[in-house]
Design an enzyme around this catalytic site. Structure first.
Site, PDB file in Angstrom:
ATOM      1  N   GLU A  89      37.946  -5.853   0.623  1.00 35.55           N
ATOM      2  CA  GLU A  89      38.771  -4.738   0.135  1.00 35.55           C
ATOM      3  C   GLU A  89      39.638  -4.157   1.255  1.00 35.55           C
ATOM      4  O   GLU A  89      40.767  -3.748   1.026  1.00 35.55           O
ATOM      5  CB  GLU A  89      37.887  -3.632  -0.467  1.00 35.55           C
ATOM      6  CG  GLU A  89      37.161  -4.046  -1.728  1.00 35.55           C
ATOM      7  CD  GLU A  89      38.112  -4.347  -2.879  1.00 35.55           C
ATOM      8  OE1 GLU A  89      38.761  -5.417  -2.827  1.00 35.55           O
ATOM      9  OE2 GLU A  89      38.200  -3.537  -3.815  1.00 35.55           O
ATOM     10  N   THR A 148      47.756  -1.440  -4.473  1.00 35.56           N
ATOM     11  CA  THR A 148      46.829  -0.331  -4.207  1.00 35.56           C
ATOM     12  C   THR A 148      47.322   0.481  -3.005  1.00 35.56           C
ATOM     13  O   THR A 148      47.292   1.714  -3.016  1.00 35.56           O
ATOM     14  CB  THR A 148      45.419  -0.876  -3.909  1.00 35.56           C
ATOM     15  OG1 THR A 148      45.031  -1.696  -5.006  1.00 35.56           O
ATOM     16  CG2 THR A 148      44.407   0.235  -3.737  1.00 35.56           C
TER      17      THR A 148
END
Ligand code: ADP
Length: 307
Positions: free
Chosen positions: A128, A181
């Site tokens: 991530e 994101t």
């Protein structure tokens, strides 16, 4: 076992009131991955289908998460990974998390389960970090634990698995625009007022209690976001309309999935979740936005072996 095939679930992070701390795993949407032990050290990504993604180990989240795990084992061999990608990157339903979680879960299984689910979350968070510059756990935790999870704290990492009320179904609509994101984080403010904080933690407590008590009315009242949704929803075409039509169709609540642009709704029963999907579809058809839509039960296992 020398080789394993796994289902890597899509996940909805944030769930309105739980920015960066809540997430849930889906059962009807996800990638597949084959992971194989090799004598050669290190990790090689030998195949990717479905999406154009980097195959270099250090540029692919599956490789980066896998290297974090390898670094902590005595195992002297390596792994080969094949990724069958179905979740579009940048869709807001945890595309990168599915690969990170799938890779470390499969490797852990092939090595005889030396690591706990929490340790796997820490490895997957390295993936991530590569995808979005922030090592957040709200997608990888539900992908690995299954069901709903709360990230109670990051330092040290403290994941709390939450119960899944039996009749809950999710609807997710993905307008075909990409929001990274990292970009959707940049527009957020770094401060909130005390008044907004009070609303938000009241709802977060309410949602957690609602999940424990299978209290669908409480879940419904708690699916509110006073902090992030008012800012991020501006990036998503038709958001307000989708939300009001979903609630009219019977959804318990509706909000932005992860960092968007996907929009999720939770409903009590598959039938209502299907009606919500149709209501969402009509909004995008009317304004000519291309979309994918999914109706899914909650996945209570997380990453799992498939045969
Ligand atoms: P999502 O929220 O859907 O995971 P992000 O924007 O957070 O989307 O992450 C996608 C980014 O991660 C893209 O830049 C993509 O190229 C990169 N990436 C690297 N490896 C993978 C992978 N195996 N699966 C998905 N995305 C990956």
């Amino acid at each position: 076992m020398e080789e394993i095939k796994v289902f890597c679930p899509a996940t909805i992070a944030n769930l309105s009131c739980g920015f960066d701390v809540l997430g849930v795993a889906l059962d009807a949407v996800g990638d597949e991955m084959i992971v194989r032990k090799t004598e050669e050290k290190g990790i090689r990504i030998t195949k990717i289908t479905g999406q154009d993604l980097p195959a270099a180990t250090e540029k692919n989240v599956a490789g980066v998460a896998g290297l974090a795990l390898l670094d902590k084992t005595e195992y002297t061999g390596g792994f080969e990974i094949e990724i069958y990608k179905k979740i579009k990157p940048g869709s807001g339903i945890g595309s990168s998390a599915a690969s990170s979680a799938g890779a470390v879960w499969a490797m852990n299984t092939l090595l005889g389960n030396p690591f706990s689910a929490s340790e796997l979350v820490e490895f997957a968070m390295e993936g991530e970090r590569l995808a979005s510059d922030v090592a957040h756990a709200d997608n990888v935790a539900p992908a690995l634990f299954g069901g709903f999870t709360l990230v109670r704290g990051y330092n040290p990492l403290d994941i709390v698995p939450l119960p899944t009320p039996k009749e809950l179904y999710a609807t997710v609509i993905h307008p075909q625009i990409e929001i990274k994101t990292s970009d959707s984080r940049k527009i957020l403010k770094t401060n909130i007022t005390l008044q907004k904080g009070i609303q938000q933690w009241g709802n977060l407590g309410g949602l957690v209690a609602g999940l424990f008590q299978s209290d669908y009315e409480l879940i419904s009242r708690s699916l509110e976001d006073h902090v992030v949704e008012p800012i991020r929803s501006i990036l998503i075409p038709g958001f307000d309309d989708i939300k009001s039509k979903s609630l009219e169709a019977g959804a318990l609540g509706c909000g932005i999935s992860g960092s968007g642009p996907s929009i999720f709704a939770l409903s009590k029963s598959e039938d209502t979740a299907q009606k919500v999907a149709q209501a969402m579809e009509r909004v995008y058809e009317a304004i000519d936005v291309e979309f994918d839509v999914h109706v899914s039960p909650i996945n209570e296992l997380g990453v799992k072996q498939v045969f």
